[in-house]
Scaffold this motif. Structure first.
Motif, PDB file in Angstrom:
ATOM      1  N   VAL A  25       0.845  -1.201   0.000  1.00 20.80           N
ATOM      2  CA  VAL A  25       0.000   0.000   0.000  1.00 20.80           C
ATOM      3  C   VAL A  25       0.876   1.245   0.000  1.00 20.80           C
ATOM      4  N   ARG A  26       1.889   1.262   0.861  1.00 18.50           N
ATOM      5  CA  ARG A  26       2.811   2.407   0.927  1.00 18.50           C
ATOM      6  C   ARG A  26       3.462   2.668  -0.422  1.00 18.50           C
ATOM      7  N   GLN A  27       3.928   1.608  -1.064  1.00 19.12           N
ATOM      8  CA  GLN A  27       4.586   1.760  -2.362  1.00 19.12           C
ATOM      9  C   GLN A  27       3.614   2.277  -3.412  1.00 19.12           C
ATOM     10  N   ARG A  28       2.425   1.694  -3.435  1.00 17.79           N
ATOM     11  CA  ARG A  28       1.417   2.096  -4.412  1.00 17.79           C
ATOM     12  C   ARG A  28       1.003   3.555  -4.210  1.00 17.79           C
ATOM     13  N   ALA A  29       0.934   3.997  -2.939  1.00 16.99           N
ATOM     14  CA  ALA A  29       0.553   5.380  -2.630  1.00 16.99           C
ATOM     15  C   ALA A  29       1.737   6.341  -2.732  1.00 16.99           C
ATOM     16  N   GLU A  30       2.914   5.804  -3.044  1.00 15.92           N
ATOM     17  CA  GLU A  30       4.142   6.587  -3.185  1.00 15.92           C
ATOM     18  C   GLU A  30       4.459   7.375  -1.915  1.00 15.92           C
ATOM     19  N   LEU A  31       4.368   6.676  -0.776  1.00 12.52           N
ATOM     20  CA  LEU A  31       4.688   7.298   0.508  1.00 12.52           C
ATOM     21  C   LEU A  31       6.172   7.157   0.803  1.00 12.52           C
ATOM     22  N   GLN A  32       6.750   8.197   1.349  1.00  8.68           N
ATOM     23  CA  GLN A  32       8.156   8.163   1.738  1.00  8.68           C
ATOM     24  C   GLN A  32       8.321   7.803   3.203  1.00  8.68           C
ATOM     25  N   VAL A  33       7.223   7.778   3.947  1.00  7.66           N
ATOM     26  CA  VAL A  33       7.279   7.510   5.381  1.00  7.66           C
ATOM     27  C   VAL A  33       6.510   6.230   5.694  1.00  7.66           C
ATOM     28  N   ASP A  34       6.835   5.642   6.852  1.00  9.48           N
ATOM     29  CA  ASP A  34       6.139   4.435   7.269  1.00  9.48           C
ATOM     30  C   ASP A  34       5.103   4.737   8.351  1.00  9.48           C
ATOM     31  N   THR A  35       5.335   5.788   9.114  1.00  7.99           N
ATOM     32  CA  THR A  35       4.392   6.172  10.170  1.00  7.99           C
ATOM     33  C   THR A  35       4.072   7.658  10.021  1.00  7.99           C
ATOM     34  N   PHE A  36       3.069   8.098  10.757  1.00 12.34           N
ATOM     35  CA  PHE A  36       2.615   9.485  10.673  1.00 12.34           C
ATOM     36  C   PHE A  36       2.578  10.085  12.066  1.00 12.34           C
ATOM     37  N   GLU A  37       2.882  11.359  12.152  1.00 12.40           N
ATOM     38  CA  GLU A  37       2.777  12.087  13.411  1.00 12.40           C
ATOM     39  C   GLU A  37       1.312  12.460  13.600  1.00 12.40           C
ATOM     40  N   GLY A  38       0.694  11.963  14.652  1.00 15.98           N
ATOM     41  CA  GLY A  38      -0.735  12.152  14.866  1.00 15.98           C
ATOM     42  C   GLY A  38      -1.189  13.596  14.908  1.00 15.98           C
ATOM     43  N   MET A  39      -0.377  14.467  15.481  1.00 17.97           N
ATOM     44  CA  MET A  39      -0.783  15.865  15.666  1.00 17.97           C
ATOM     45  C   MET A  39      -0.317  16.773  14.526  1.00 17.97           C
ATOM     46  N   GLU A  40       0.286  16.193  13.491  1.00 19.72           N
ATOM     47  CA  GLU A  40       0.768  16.991  12.358  1.00 19.72           C
ATOM     48  C   GLU A  40      -0.223  16.947  11.207  1.00 19.72           C
ATOM     49  N   PRO A  41      -0.452  18.089  10.553  1.00 22.11           N
ATOM     50  CA  PRO A  41      -1.338  18.077   9.375  1.00 22.11           C
ATOM     51  C   PRO A  41      -0.604  17.515   8.146  1.00 22.11           C
ATOM     52  N   TYR A  42      -1.350  16.800   7.326  1.00 27.87           N
ATOM     53  CA  TYR A  42      -0.841  16.249   6.068  1.00 27.87           C
ATOM     54  C   TYR A  42      -1.819  16.665   4.967  1.00 27.87           C
ATOM     55  N   PRO A  43      -1.337  16.734   3.723  1.00 32.96           N
ATOM     56  CA  PRO A  43      -2.245  17.094   2.625  1.00 32.96           C
ATOM     57  C   PRO A  43      -3.363  16.053   2.484  1.00 32.96           C
ATOM     58  N   ASP A  44      -4.565  16.530   2.180  1.00 32.47           N
ATOM     59  CA  ASP A  44      -5.694  15.614   1.975  1.00 32.47           C
ATOM     60  C   ASP A  44      -5.392  14.613   0.871  1.00 32.47           C
ATOM     61  N   ASP A  45      -4.621  15.056  -0.115  1.00 35.04           N
ATOM     62  CA  ASP A  45      -4.283  14.185  -1.239  1.00 35.04           C
ATOM     63  C   ASP A  45      -3.576  12.914  -0.770  1.00 35.04           C
ATOM     64  N   LEU A  46      -2.749  13.020   0.251  1.00 36.34           N
ATOM     65  CA  LEU A  46      -2.044  11.851   0.769  1.00 36.34           C
ATOM     66  C   LEU A  46      -3.053  10.821   1.299  1.00 36.34           C
ATOM     67  N   THR A  47      -4.058  11.276   2.021  1.00 30.17           N
ATOM     68  CA  THR A  47      -5.090  10.373   2.543  1.00 30.17           C
ATOM     69  C   THR A  47      -5.855   9.726   1.402  1.00 30.17           C
ATOM     70  N   HIS A  48      -6.188  10.508   0.387  1.00 29.96           N
ATOM     71  CA  HIS A  48      -6.903   9.950  -0.772  1.00 29.96           C
ATOM     72  C   HIS A  48      -6.043   8.915  -1.502  1.00 29.96           C
ATOM     73  N   ARG A  49      -4.734   9.180  -1.621  1.00 32.95           N
ATOM     74  CA  ARG A  49      -3.841   8.202  -2.245  1.00 32.95           C
ATOM     75  C   ARG A  49      -3.795   6.910  -1.432  1.00 32.95           C
ATOM     76  N   LEU A  50      -3.781   7.051  -0.104  1.00 31.13           N
ATOM     77  CA  LEU A  50      -3.782   5.866   0.759  1.00 31.13           C
ATOM     78  C   LEU A  50      -5.043   5.040   0.552  1.00 31.13           C
ATOM     79  N   VAL A  51      -6.192   5.690   0.554  1.00 34.33           N
ATOM     80  CA  VAL A  51      -7.461   4.974   0.370  1.00 34.33           C
ATOM     81  C   VAL A  51      -7.475   4.278  -0.986  1.00 34.33           C
ATOM     82  N   LYS A  52      -7.037   4.972  -2.009  1.00 32.25           N
ATOM     83  CA  LYS A  52      -7.006   4.375  -3.357  1.00 32.25           C
ATOM     84  C   LYS A  52      -6.064   3.173  -3.394  1.00 32.25           C
ATOM     85  N   ALA A  53      -4.903   3.285  -2.767  1.00 31.09           N
ATOM     86  CA  ALA A  53      -3.940   2.183  -2.748  1.00 31.09           C
ATOM     87  C   ALA A  53      -4.500   0.979  -1.995  1.00 31.09           C
ATOM     88  N   VAL A  54      -5.158   1.224  -0.879  1.00 29.88           N
ATOM     89  CA  VAL A  54      -5.783   0.132  -0.120  1.00 29.88           C
ATOM     90  C   VAL A  54      -6.854  -0.523  -0.977  1.00 29.88           C
TER      91      VAL A  54
END
Length: 194
Positions: A25-54
């Motif tokens: 999923v990480r590879q398909r979503a082209e993520l450079q990280v393995d974990t996320f900082e809970g209190m940090e904002p991330y672009p909505d696009d990253l979440t959409h890429r994750l959902v699509k990859a899953v």
């Protein structure tokens, strides 16, 4: 979206499908990280890429991924230390749904810049309410269905959710009909009527 959402997607995949699927999923979503900082904002696009990859990896439609994510979210956030905050929002499903905006206001204290959705719950007949969902984000209505179903589990309240209005189909906002069975009180002898 805040990292807490992306981390919950990661945790859901790891818990239900394992490390190998998460890596794909990480590879398909082209993520450079393995974990996320809970209190940090991330672009909505990253979440959409994750959902699509899953969705692609599990051969499951994106709406089903979001719905499963919603159910998992309820369990995940309670386990991640938000249980007491959730308890303050209500001791039953209808009470909790009526207090969703208050809950988001409390959560916003810890998340600067949070722009949460807004919910308005309207009681209908006995055991039925309409839940109005307003969000600046598109496409998350299936997650709301999963959230309500997860809350039904949390409150041990059988629930059925049907979408009545869809923003993605031109409506002003999303509206869900929530039908639930209130928990029956124990009888005088302490037995459960269920």
């Amino acid at each position: 979206m805040y990292g807490l959402v992306n981390q919950a997607i990661r945790d859901m995949i790891l818990q239900n499908h394992g490390e190998e699927v998460w890596t794909r999923v990480r590879q398909r979503a082209e993520l450079q990280v393995d974990t996320f900082e809970g209190m940090e904002p991330y672009p909505d696009d990253l979440t959409h890429r994750l959902v699509k990859a899953v969705s692609v990896e599990l051969a499951t439609p994106p709406h089903a991924v979001l719905r499963a994510m919603g159910e998992f979210w309820v369990k995940c956030t309670a386990a991640a230390g938000y249980g007491p905050l959730m308890e303050m929002a209500g001791s039953s499903l209808p009470e909790f749904l009526h207090n969703l905006d208050d809950l988001h206001a409390r959560v916003g204290v810890n998340f600067p810049g949070l722009v949460p959705p807004s919910f308005d719950a309207e009681d209908q007949d006995e055991g039925t309410m309409h839940l109005h969902y307003h969000s600046k984000r598109q496409g998350l209505a299936p997650m709301v269905i999963g959230l309500v179903e997860g809350l039904g589990d949390r409150f041990e309240t059988p629930v059925d959710v049907e979408q009545l209005a869809c923003r993605s189909q031109g409506d002003d906002h999303d509206v869900f009909e929530v039908r639930y069975t209130s928990a029956l009180p124990p009888t005088e002898d302490g037995s459960d009527l269920r």
